[in-house]
Design a protein around this motif. Structure first.
Motif, PDB file in Angstrom:
ATOM      1  N   GLU A  24       0.677  -1.228  -0.108  1.00 12.31           N
ATOM      2  CA  GLU A  24      -0.024  -0.204  -0.164  1.00 12.31           C
ATOM      3  C   GLU A  24       0.804   1.315   0.073  1.00 12.31           C
ATOM      4  N   ILE A  25       2.010   1.156   0.628  1.00  8.71           N
ATOM      5  CA  ILE A  25       2.769   2.249   0.602  1.00  8.71           C
ATOM      6  C   ILE A  25       3.341   2.746  -0.869  1.00  8.71           C
ATOM      7  N   VAL A  26       3.096   1.855  -1.889  1.00  8.06           N
ATOM      8  CA  VAL A  26       3.326   2.142  -3.147  1.00  8.06           C
ATOM      9  C   VAL A  26       2.075   2.508  -3.802  1.00  8.06           C
ATOM     10  N   THR A  27       1.118   1.727  -3.720  1.00  3.89           N
ATOM     11  CA  THR A  27      -0.253   1.665  -4.497  1.00  3.89           C
ATOM     12  C   THR A  27      -0.753   2.908  -4.092  1.00  3.89           C
ATOM     13  N   ALA A  28      -0.913   3.366  -2.794  1.00  5.00           N
ATOM     14  CA  ALA A  28      -1.601   4.641  -2.431  1.00  5.00           C
ATOM     15  C   ALA A  28      -1.097   6.012  -3.303  1.00  5.00           C
ATOM     16  N   ARG A  29       0.316   5.882  -3.555  1.00  8.75           N
ATOM     17  CA  ARG A  29       0.931   6.882  -4.236  1.00  8.75           C
ATOM     18  C   ARG A  29       0.591   6.803  -5.841  1.00  8.75           C
ATOM     19  N   LEU A  30       0.261   5.523  -6.434  1.00  7.59           N
ATOM     20  CA  LEU A  30      -0.214   5.560  -7.687  1.00  7.59           C
ATOM     21  C   LEU A  30      -1.671   5.948  -7.761  1.00  7.59           C
ATOM     22  N   GLN A  31      -2.407   5.591  -6.931  1.00  6.30           N
ATOM     23  CA  GLN A  31      -3.772   6.044  -6.826  1.00  6.30           C
ATOM     24  C   GLN A  31      -3.804   7.682  -6.474  1.00  6.30           C
ATOM     25  N   GLU A  32      -2.954   8.303  -5.779  1.00  5.69           N
ATOM     26  CA  GLU A  32      -2.942   9.754  -5.787  1.00  5.69           C
ATOM     27  C   GLU A  32      -2.439  10.505  -7.224  1.00  5.69           C
ATOM     28  N   GLY A  33      -1.556   9.626  -7.959  1.00  4.41           N
ATOM     29  CA  GLY A  33      -1.064  10.286  -9.084  1.00  4.41           C
ATOM     30  C   GLY A  33      -2.134  10.225 -10.227  1.00  4.41           C
ATOM     31  N   ALA A  34      -2.964   8.916 -10.241  1.00  5.72           N
ATOM     32  CA  ALA A  34      -3.845   8.623 -11.136  1.00  5.72           C
ATOM     33  C   ALA A  34      -4.863   9.672 -11.084  1.00  5.72           C
ATOM     34  N   VAL A  35      -5.454   9.965  -9.795  1.00  7.81           N
ATOM     35  CA  VAL A  35      -6.581  10.925  -9.687  1.00  7.81           C
ATOM     36  C   VAL A  35      -6.229  12.349  -9.807  1.00  7.81           C
ATOM     37  N   ALA A  36      -4.926  12.688  -9.339  1.00  5.88           N
ATOM     38  CA  ALA A  36      -4.606  14.015  -9.422  1.00  5.88           C
ATOM     39  C   ALA A  36      -4.593  14.384 -11.252  1.00  5.88           C
TER      40      ALA A  36
END
Ligand SMILES: Nc1c(NC[C@H](O)[C@H](O)[C@H](O)CO)[nH]c(=O)[nH]c1=O
Ligand SMILES: CC(=O)[C@@H](O)COP(=O)(O)O
Length: 153
Positions: A24-36
């Motif tokens: 999750e430490i990685v996938t949360a950042r992927l999610q943030e990047g996608a949404v932004a």
């Protein structure tokens, strides 16, 4: 000659995002990047739906259900598979990629493959908002481009 337009206009589009919680430490950042990135291209906040699954292996099942629902113009699948001591990594990578490719090819909407497959955590973090960019943001670019491209065919 006719050249179809390459557009990143996300206004009026509805996007589903499936996110694996493993690493999750990685996938949360992927999610943030996608949404932004989706918001940058005018996708409304209430037109973005996020579904969390346990791990990458569960992504194809949920992505198929999101795609088949008819509620979304495109889907982004996000995960981070990091090599361990055994061959489990190989199976997770192969079956996740194969399952998502099948949903994209045979489904009604485009599916972006945003699953990092790395040897180390550092490599994954680098590609989730570090020096290697953000694979989630890249998938946001791609899903809007694919949706707008397919509208012209
Ligand atoms: N090792 C990683 C996994 N493994 C878990 C599987 O994805 C799956 O949830 C489990 O086998 C139960 O079906 N998942 C990741 O996303 N990343 C990994 O590094
Ligand atoms: C990618 C994986 O499934 C991995 O985290 C499993 O680790 P291990 O092979 O050491 O059990």
């Amino acid at each position: 000659m006719t050249e179809l337009e390459n557009s990143r206009n996300g206004a009026g589009l509805s996007i589903g995002i499936a996110v694996a919680q493993f690493n999750e430490i990685v996938t949360a950042r992927l999610q943030e990047g996608a949404v932004a990135q989706l918001r940058k291209y005018s996708v409304a906040n209430d037109a973005i739906t996020v579904a969390h699954v346990p791990g990458a292996m569960e992504l194809p099942r949920i992505v198929k259900q999101l795609a088949d629902s008819g509620h979304f113009d495109g889907i982004i699948a996000l995960g981070a598979v990091i090599r361990g001591e055994t061959s489990h990594y190989d199976y997770v990578c192969a079956e996740t990629a194969s399952g998502l490719a099948e949903v994209s090819l045979h489904g009604s909407v485009p599916v972006m493959f945003g699953v990092l497959t790395t040897d180390t955590l550092d490599q994954a973090i680098s590609r989730a908002g570090g020096k290697g960019g953000n694979k989630g943001a890249d998938c946001a670019d791609g899903v809007i481009e694919m949706i707008n491209l397919e509208k012209q065919i």
